[in-house]
Design a protein around this motif. Structure first.
Motif, PDB file in Angstrom:
ATOM      1  N   SER A  91       7.401  -3.836   2.984  1.00 59.01           N
ATOM      2  CA  SER A  91       7.569  -2.618   2.187  1.00 59.01           C
ATOM      3  C   SER A  91       6.266  -1.828   2.268  1.00 59.01           C
ATOM      4  CB  SER A  91       7.843  -2.959   0.718  1.00 59.01           C
ATOM      5  OG  SER A  91       6.712  -3.612   0.163  1.00 59.01           O
ATOM      6  N   THR A  92       6.300  -0.618   1.775  1.00 57.72           N
ATOM      7  CA  THR A  92       5.068   0.156   1.701  1.00 57.72           C
ATOM      8  C   THR A  92       4.099  -0.487   0.716  1.00 57.72           C
ATOM      9  OG1 THR A  92       6.518   2.043   1.973  1.00 57.72           O
ATOM     10  CG2 THR A  92       4.229   2.511   1.541  1.00 57.72           C
ATOM     11  N   SER A  93       4.664  -1.024  -0.363  1.00 61.49           N
ATOM     12  CA  SER A  93       3.813  -1.672  -1.365  1.00 61.49           C
ATOM     13  C   SER A  93       3.048  -2.835  -0.734  1.00 61.49           C
ATOM     14  CB  SER A  93       4.655  -2.182  -2.529  1.00 61.49           C
ATOM     15  OG  SER A  93       5.512  -1.164  -2.982  1.00 61.49           O
ATOM     16  N   VAL A 163      -1.181  10.739  -1.061  1.00 53.44           N
ATOM     17  CA  VAL A 163       0.271  10.558  -1.086  1.00 53.44           C
ATOM     18  C   VAL A 163       0.855  11.892  -0.631  1.00 53.44           C
ATOM     19  CG1 VAL A 163       2.274   9.930  -2.478  1.00 53.44           C
ATOM     20  CG2 VAL A 163       0.057   8.897  -2.964  1.00 53.44           C
ATOM     21  N   ASN A 167       3.890  12.054  -5.166  1.00 53.59           N
ATOM     22  CA  ASN A 167       4.867  11.718  -6.200  1.00 53.59           C
ATOM     23  C   ASN A 167       4.112  11.761  -7.533  1.00 53.59           C
ATOM     24  OD1 ASN A 167       6.491  10.415  -8.029  1.00 53.59           O
ATOM     25  ND2 ASN A 167       6.671   8.491  -6.900  1.00 53.59           N
ATOM     26  N   VAL A 197       5.950   8.154   2.411  1.00 50.67           N
ATOM     27  CA  VAL A 197       7.336   7.715   2.245  1.00 50.67           C
ATOM     28  C   VAL A 197       8.305   8.891   2.029  1.00 50.67           C
ATOM     29  CG1 VAL A 197       6.748   5.393   1.433  1.00 50.67           C
ATOM     30  CG2 VAL A 197       7.129   7.193  -0.239  1.00 50.67           C
ATOM     31  N   PHE A 198       7.788  10.008   1.489  1.00 48.37           N
ATOM     32  CA  PHE A 198       8.679  11.149   1.216  1.00 48.37           C
ATOM     33  C   PHE A 198       8.539  12.282   2.235  1.00 48.37           C
ATOM     34  CE2 PHE A 198       8.082   9.349  -3.151  1.00 48.37           C
ATOM     35  CZ  PHE A 198       9.404   9.025  -3.391  1.00 48.37           C
ATOM     36  N   SER A 228      12.740   2.411   2.828  1.00 47.98           N
ATOM     37  CA  SER A 228      13.144   2.598   1.452  1.00 47.98           C
ATOM     38  C   SER A 228      13.481   4.058   1.123  1.00 47.98           C
ATOM     39  CB  SER A 228      12.048   1.959   0.617  1.00 47.98           C
ATOM     40  OG  SER A 228      11.685   2.640  -0.460  1.00 47.98           O
ATOM     41  N   LYS A 229      12.649   4.983   1.574  1.00 50.51           N
ATOM     42  CA  LYS A 229      12.917   6.391   1.289  1.00 50.51           C
ATOM     43  C   LYS A 229      13.487   7.123   2.505  1.00 50.51           C
ATOM     44  CE  LYS A 229      10.978   6.109  -2.849  1.00 50.51           C
ATOM     45  NZ  LYS A 229      10.922   4.667  -3.073  1.00 50.51           N
TER      46      LYS A 229
HETATM   47  C1  PLP Z   1       4.707   7.300  -3.355  1.00 52.77           C
HETATM   48  C2  PLP Z   1       5.408   5.982  -3.179  1.00 52.77           C
HETATM   49  N1  PLP Z   1       4.925   5.081  -2.306  1.00 52.77           N
HETATM   50  C3  PLP Z   1       5.536   3.894  -2.112  1.00 52.77           C
HETATM   51  C4  PLP Z   1       6.668   3.554  -2.807  1.00 52.77           C
HETATM   52  C5  PLP Z   1       7.269   2.193  -2.592  1.00 52.77           C
HETATM   53  O1  PLP Z   1       7.926   2.107  -1.401  1.00 52.77           O
HETATM   54  P1  PLP Z   1       8.459   0.690  -0.876  1.00 52.77           P
HETATM   55  O2  PLP Z   1       9.823   0.512  -1.413  1.00 52.77           O
HETATM   56  O3  PLP Z   1       8.430   0.829   0.619  1.00 52.77           O
HETATM   57  O4  PLP Z   1       7.498  -0.352  -1.355  1.00 52.77           O
HETATM   58  C6  PLP Z   1       7.218   4.454  -3.714  1.00 52.77           C
HETATM   59  C7  PLP Z   1       8.428   4.100  -4.488  1.00 52.77           C
HETATM   60  O5  PLP Z   1       8.924   4.829  -5.324  1.00 52.77           O
HETATM   61  C8  PLP Z   1       6.564   5.692  -3.916  1.00 52.77           C
HETATM   62  O6  PLP Z   1       7.033   6.581  -4.817  1.00 52.77           O
END
Ligand code: PLP
Length: 379
Positions: A91-93, A163, A167, A197-198, A228-229
């Motif tokens: 995941s990005t996290s 970012v 967000n 991600v967006f 995810s996005k």
């Molecule tokens: C700015 C941002 N980065 C990363 C994530 C998380 O993404 P991932 O599901 O790939 O961990 C989110 C999730 O809402 C997000 O808003």
């Protein structure tokens, strides 16, 4: 981490409402699989049923065809990315965690934008890394306060997070900001971590927006994204890091060691990735249409009321500025308590002042309409 923190009053009220069965209009919904979007189900399921899913042939960077599909994703967006510069994560996290471990010793610092995504504190804390915020300023558009960013850099600062688009403000980095950011990072020996991600959710067109930092860079840069996005598939658990700039080769080698320690990305989703990316435009288009329609509804519903919906350049959220006659928490609690509508207060995202509400643009139109109608009623 502060493990023993009690739930905040909003979370406590929500829990009480939900456990007594009260239906809530959730205007914070960010899960694309729960908002009635139509997915190309046949293609997605067929992608997961490939022969390769039956073999375990681990590769710390990720399977080559999957990394090639990520590189192609960037090339379609005009960025010159080779698959050798891509490393897959769950995941990005998780990508953030790997990067904090790569770049920082315990006690080192990373700079993160304010207002922004509230997970940084936790991701950094789990890596024993401290977060220092730098401000984004709003004067009709959002931009980085470079003087404040520069003065936030300390001896132990290792990276600047951007970012893009942010967000919840929906603001993109501009070309001149990228120039300054790269200069600063190169001069002060910092890495840039760009959360994109967006980046496929853009409202309108403007030539000065930077869509991705992947490609050739003057400072060590990591672009993060995932399914995810961009494909509306958070449950697949697949993200990535695209590394570029001076030192990227060495960084990727070290990231490979980190990734090899966990090998957390499942084989079925890696094997499916080329097909999942190839069919992802369908869902992206559906999400874009949802965003545009809900944003138009919101603008129209609140026009003439005591709220200003801030302009946004992209992303999945809307920010409404409301009167400071009450605190954000009081507004949110009243809306939830008396009207069964859930929105997020600006302070969840560390807005510098009150009062702001953050709304997801993802909910189904009927839910969104009714939620906004009740919000308007209390305004
Ligand atoms: C700015 C941002 N980065 C990363 C994530 C998380 O993404 P991932 O599901 O790939 O961990 C989110 C999730 O809402 C997000 O808003």
């Amino acid at each position: 981490l502060n493990w023993t923190q009690p739930p905040n009053p909003i979370a406590a009220l929500l829990e009480a409402k939900r456990s007594s069965g009260v239906p809530i209009l959730d205007l914070t919904e960010s899960n694309p699989t729960r908002v009635g979007l139509s997915y190309p189900a046949g293609r997605i399921l067929a992608a997961l049923a490939r022969e390769e899913a039956l073999r375990y042939d681990p590769s710390a960077r990720g399977l080559a065809p999957a990394r090639e599909a990520v590189a192609a994703y960037y090339r379609q967006r005009g960025a010159n990315v080779d698959s050798s510069g891509v490393l897959l994560t769950a995941s990005t996290s998780e990508a953030y965690s790997y990067l904090f471990q790569l770049l920082c010793d315990p006690g080192d610092e990373v700079l993160t934008p304010r207002p922004s995504y509230p997970l940084f504190e936790f991701l950094a804390g789990l890596a024993c890394v401290a977060v220092r915020q730098y401000p984004l300023r709003y004067d009709g558009v959002w931009h980085i306060d470079f003087a404040a960013l520069e003065s936030a850099i300390a001896d132990r600062t290792r990276a600047v997070v951007v970012v893009n688009p942010n967000n919840p403000t929906g603001s993109f980095l501009k070309r001149d900001e990228l120039e300054r950011l790269e200069d600063l990072a190169a001069r002060r020996g910092l890495a840039i971590i760009s959360d994109e991600v967006f980046c496929d959710y853009v409202f309108g067109a403007a030539a000065d927006r930077v869509i991705t930092l992947a490609g050739e860079r003057r400072a060590l840069t990591f672009s993060l994204s995932g399914l995810s996005k961009i494909a509306g598939l958070p449950q697949m658990k697949l993200g990535w890091i695209a590394a570029s700039g001076p030192g990227a080769g060495e960084a990727l080698h070290a990231l490979e060691l980190i990734a090899d320690t966990y090998l957390s990305v499942g084989t079925p989703v890696q094997a499916a990735l080329p097909d999942l990316l190839a069919s992802s435009h369908t869902v992206r288009d559906a999400i874009r249409a949802r965003m545009a329609a809900n944003r138009a509804r919101l603008d129209q519903a609140l026009a003439g009321f005591a709220a200003t919906v801030l302009p946004a350049e992209g992303g999945w959220y809307a920010v409404a500025q409301i009167p400071r006659t009450r605190s954000e928490e009081q507004w949110v609690l009243e809306l939830l308590d008396k009207h069964n509508v859930l929105v997020q207060p600006g302070f969840f995202f560390d807005f510098e002042s009150e009062a702001f509400l953050v709304l997801s643009l993802l909910p189904e139109p009927a839910v969104f309409d009714e939620g906004v109608r009740r919000l308007r009623a209390i305004l």
